[in-house]
Design an enzyme around this catalytic site. Structure first.
Site, short mmCIF file in Angstrom:
data_model
loop_
_atom_site.label_atom_id
_atom_site.label_comp_id
_atom_site.label_asym_id
_atom_site.label_seq_id
_atom_site.Cartn_x
_atom_site.Cartn_y
_atom_site.Cartn_z
N THR A 1 -67.28 12.95 -21.92
CA THR A 1 -66.16 12.33 -21.19
C THR A 1 -66.27 10.81 -21.31
OG1 THR A 1 -65.99 14.17 -19.64
CG2 THR A 1 -65.19 12.04 -18.87
N GLY A 2 -65.10 10.16 -21.35
CA GLY A 2 -65.08 8.70 -21.42
C GLY A 2 -64.33 8.24 -22.66
N SER A 3 -64.21 6.93 -22.82
CA SER A 3 -63.40 6.40 -23.92
C SER A 3 -64.05 6.67 -25.28
CB SER A 3 -63.16 4.91 -23.72
OG SER A 3 -64.39 4.21 -23.64
N THR A 4 -65.37 6.59 -25.36
CA THR A 4 -66.03 6.85 -26.65
C THR A 4 -65.95 8.33 -26.99
OG1 THR A 4 -67.59 5.14 -25.91
CG2 THR A 4 -68.06 6.22 -28.01
N ASP B 1 -71.65 12.97 -26.52
CA ASP B 1 -71.12 12.30 -25.33
C ASP B 1 -71.39 10.80 -25.42
OD1 ASP B 1 -70.06 11.85 -22.82
OD2 ASP B 1 -71.37 13.27 -21.77
N ASP C 1 -73.48 5.03 -20.52
CA ASP C 1 -73.31 3.70 -19.94
C ASP C 1 -74.47 2.79 -20.33
OD1 ASP C 1 -70.84 4.15 -18.43
OD2 ASP C 1 -72.05 5.63 -17.40
N GLY D 1 -67.89 7.33 -15.80
CA GLY D 1 -66.57 7.97 -15.77
C GLY D 1 -66.49 9.08 -14.73
N GLU E 1 -71.59 16.80 -17.25
CA GLU E 1 -72.19 16.26 -18.48
C GLU E 1 -73.67 16.64 -18.58
OE1 GLU E 1 -69.44 12.28 -19.20
OE2 GLU E 1 -71.21 12.12 -17.93
C1 5RP Z 1 -68.63 9.59 -17.99
C2 5RP Z 1 -69.72 8.97 -18.77
C3 5RP Z 1 -69.33 8.20 -19.99
O1 5RP Z 1 -69.92 8.79 -21.09
C4 5RP Z 1 -69.80 6.79 -19.84
O2 5RP Z 1 -69.25 6.25 -18.64
C5 5RP Z 1 -69.36 5.93 -21.02
O3 5RP Z 1 -67.98 5.81 -21.04
P1 5RP Z 1 -67.24 4.96 -22.15
O4 5RP Z 1 -67.45 5.65 -23.45
O5 5RP Z 1 -65.80 4.94 -21.70
O6 5RP Z 1 -67.84 3.58 -22.13
O7 5RP Z 1 -70.88 9.08 -18.47
O8 5RP Z 1 -69.11 10.17 -16.81
#
Ligand code: 5RP
Length: 262
Positions: A33-36, A89, A92, A105, A111
């Site tokens: 989950t998240g933008s990446t 995944d 952060d 996220g 996760e």
């Molecule tokens: C969601 C997460 C995400 O993987 C983490 O926050 C990174 O997000 P992004 O790819 O948007 O920087 O742990 O719970």
């Protein structure tokens, strides 16, 4: 290289694109989950649609499930899949041992369950996520709503006995209301600055009644794919003890990713 992407999005995209090479037909794949991770889901969706890749995906949040279905990935629950070949995944923070802070996220619980139920966890990240010591990013801790203020006070009291710099926490908000996770819980973000002993920290925090899970992923990640804004990627495999570098070539992502919202 596409001119449509910012350097940070290019970094996330090339990390996701390279991580797709770990996925083969027949695999059960945990989807982060998240933008990446959203870049990854898009890339895998393209492989399903264009190249005949046959996978089932286990999403780690309702928003990832929605995106996966939208791009053509067959979605199943973890209970249906039972065990996964690989989970990919974002993160952060990650350190040199590939220990992580996740949950920015808000999806840390699913996760962690999904990553732990996988033969391998591959993390995809831009270079900014790399740290010497975990803790600069506020550590998310999922707590049950019942008595959350008491749980918060107990956590803060416990922090004084642990190797951390900060001792405050804040309830994650969604506008004027508490942010609610997919499991119906709240998230406390712990402002620690630095976590001296992340393994011990995670175990102690999880002993507090009301705490469901914390965002420290210790000894769970096997490989990190680090993307750079110029299209380079580094693939660091902690088990093999190797770090490889390469450049990901891509021409135009406009059609594929023009509606990326995250
Ligand atoms: C969601 C997460 C995400 O993987 C983490 O926050 C990174 O997000 P992004 O790819 O948007 O920087 O742990 O719970």
């Amino acid at each position: 290289m596409s001119e449509n992407l910012s350097p940070i999005d290019t970094a996330k995209f090339v990390a996701a694109k390279r991580a797709c090479e770990f996925v083969e037909s027949g695999m059960r794949v945990g989807l982060g989950t998240g933008s990446t991770a959203a870049w990854l889901v898009r890339c895998l969706g393209e492989m399903v649609r264009e190249d005949g890749l046959e996978i089932v995906g286990v999403p780690t949040s309702t928003r990832t499930a929605e995106l996966a279905r939208d791009v053509g990935i067959k979605v199943v629950s973890l209970d249906e899949a039972k065990w996964l070949d690989v989970t990919i995944d974002g993160t952060d923070e990650f350190d040199a041992e590939l220990n992580l802070i996740k949950g920015g996220g808000g999806a840390l619980l699913q996760e962690k369950i999904v990553a732990t139920a996988s033969d391998r966890m591959i993390v995809i990240a831009d270079k900014t996520k790399q740290v010497e010591t975990l803790g600069g990013f506020p550590l998310p801790v999922e707590v049950v709503p019942f008595g959350w203020q008491t749980t918060k006070a107990l956590i803060e009291e416990t922090l004084s006995s642990l190797e951390v710099l900060g001792d405050s926490s804040s309830l994650r908000m969604n506008g004027d209301a508490a942010y609610v996770t997919d499991e119906g819980n709240y998230i406390l973000d712990l402002h620690l600055g630095r976590i001296g002993n992340a393994r011990q920290f995670g175990m102690v925090i999880n002993q507090i009644p009301g705490v469901v899970e914390n965002g420290l992923f210790i000894d769970i990640c096997d490989v990190v794919v680090i993307g750079h804004g110029d299209g380079r990627v580094e693939v660091k495999d902690i088990t093999a003890g190797t770090t490889e570098q390469e450049v990901i070539e891509f021409l135009d992502t406009e059609n594929l990713f023009s509606d990326m919202a995250e």
